[in-house]
Design a protein around this motif. Structure first.
Motif, mmCIF file in Angstrom:
data_model
loop_
_atom_site.group_PDB
_atom_site.id
_atom_site.type_symbol
_atom_site.label_atom_id
_atom_site.label_comp_id
_atom_site.label_asym_id
_atom_site.label_seq_id
_atom_site.Cartn_x
_atom_site.Cartn_y
_atom_site.Cartn_z
ATOM 1 N N TRP A 1 5.521 3.779 1.454
ATOM 2 C CA TRP A 1 5.033 2.507 0.942
ATOM 3 C C TRP A 1 5.231 1.443 2.001
ATOM 4 O O TRP A 1 6.254 1.435 2.697
ATOM 5 C CB TRP A 1 5.817 2.123 -0.313
ATOM 6 N N ALA A 2 4.274 0.530 2.114
ATOM 7 C CA ALA A 2 4.386 -0.574 3.069
ATOM 8 C C ALA A 2 4.114 -1.884 2.347
ATOM 9 O O ALA A 2 3.263 -1.961 1.460
ATOM 10 C CB ALA A 2 3.390 -0.383 4.211
ATOM 11 N N SER B 1 8.804 1.895 3.613
ATOM 12 C CA SER B 1 9.855 2.697 2.984
ATOM 13 C C SER B 1 9.311 4.083 2.693
ATOM 14 O O SER B 1 8.109 4.264 2.481
ATOM 15 C CB SER B 1 10.359 2.028 1.703
ATOM 16 N N PHE B 2 10.214 5.044 2.709
ATOM 17 C CA PHE B 2 9.880 6.443 2.458
ATOM 18 C C PHE B 2 10.750 6.928 1.315
ATOM 19 O O PHE B 2 11.960 6.686 1.295
ATOM 20 C CB PHE B 2 10.143 7.290 3.709
ATOM 21 N N THR B 3 10.153 7.638 0.354
ATOM 22 C CA THR B 3 10.936 8.105 -0.785
ATOM 23 C C THR B 3 11.953 9.149 -0.347
ATOM 24 O O THR B 3 11.684 9.995 0.500
ATOM 25 C CB THR B 3 10.040 8.679 -1.901
ATOM 26 N N VAL C 1 0.850 -1.183 0.000
ATOM 27 C CA VAL C 1 0.000 0.000 0.000
ATOM 28 C C VAL C 1 0.887 1.234 0.000
ATOM 29 O O VAL C 1 2.062 1.164 0.352
ATOM 30 C CB VAL C 1 -0.946 0.045 1.235
ATOM 31 N N ALA C 2 0.299 2.361 -0.382
ATOM 32 C CA ALA C 2 1.031 3.629 -0.396
ATOM 33 C C ALA C 2 0.162 4.712 0.220
ATOM 34 O O ALA C 2 -1.063 4.613 0.230
ATOM 35 C CB ALA C 2 1.399 4.020 -1.821
ATOM 36 N N THR C 3 0.816 5.752 0.712
ATOM 37 C CA THR C 3 0.082 6.916 1.203
ATOM 38 C C THR C 3 -0.444 7.709 0.007
ATOM 39 O O THR C 3 0.024 7.526 -1.118
ATOM 40 C CB THR C 3 1.000 7.829 2.041
ATOM 41 N N GLY C 4 -1.372 8.604 0.277
ATOM 42 C CA GLY C 4 -1.920 9.453 -0.775
ATOM 43 C C GLY C 4 -0.890 10.374 -1.398
ATOM 44 O O GLY C 4 -1.064 10.827 -2.525
#
Length: 184
Positions: free
Chosen positions: A96-97, A103-105, A88-91
């Motif tokens: 991302w998980a 992980s964080f970009t 899944v990803a945040t808006g």
């Protein structure tokens, strides 16, 4: 002043204020090639946070390639199972998980304290070639397409590096990844 001149000046000002839409800065062919590769490669899709606008998600051009916003704390990701939903990803598309944890970009701007400002071109190329942070650290995590980037030749990687060094530095300390065992 003629209306056509006013329009041309307004468009030039808009392009300068909106680096995602603007062409590559300056006359350096490597910067222009790097800007093209960054756009074509979709780097902004994850490294430039999205904001919700009247027409849906759009890149926040004031945060060009600055990675996951340090001010955005994310709650624990939803539980993912054995079914087809594996990540899944945040808006914002910046966190991302999945089975790898969270992980964080990264901040790709040349900020010396929170971005790539202290990296060398050799560190950048080694990261791409090895899939490891600075070519020697922790693994680069999904969704970063390191296998696709690794297919680029040294000239293209030099161009991307040159472009990333030409954009404005943005101070934004991205959180460290959360390993799967520690992911909430």
């Amino acid at each position: 002043m003629k209306p056509s001149i006013r329009i041309a000046l307004a468009l030039a000002g808009l392009a300068a204020a909106c680096p995602v839409l603007a062409g590559a800065p300056g006359d350096d062919p490597a910067v222009a090639r790097g800007a093209y590769l960054v756009r074509a490669g979709g780097c902004n899709d994850c490294h430039t946070p999205l904001t919700m606008g009247p027409n849906g998600p759009a890149p926040d051009t004031t945060r060009l390639l600055s990675g996951h916003p340090s001010t955005l704390e994310v709650p624990p990701p939803p539980k993912l199972g054995d079914g087809p939903w594996q990540f899944v990803a945040t808006g914002t598309m910046t966190a991302w998980a999945g089975p790898w944890g969270v992980s964080f970009t990264a901040n790709l701007t040349p900020d010396p304290d929170t971005g790539l400002g202290r990296w060398t071109e050799q560190d950048f190329v080694a990261m791409v070639r090895t899939g490891r942070h600075m070519g020697r650290g922790r693994p680069v995590l999904p969704p970063m397409p390191v296998t696709s980037l690794a297919a680029l030749d040294d000239g293209d990687l030099h161009a991307i590096w040159t472009y990333l060094r030409s954009i404005p530095p943005i101070a934004n300390r991205v959180p460290e990844p959360i390993p799967p065992a520690e992911a909430p």
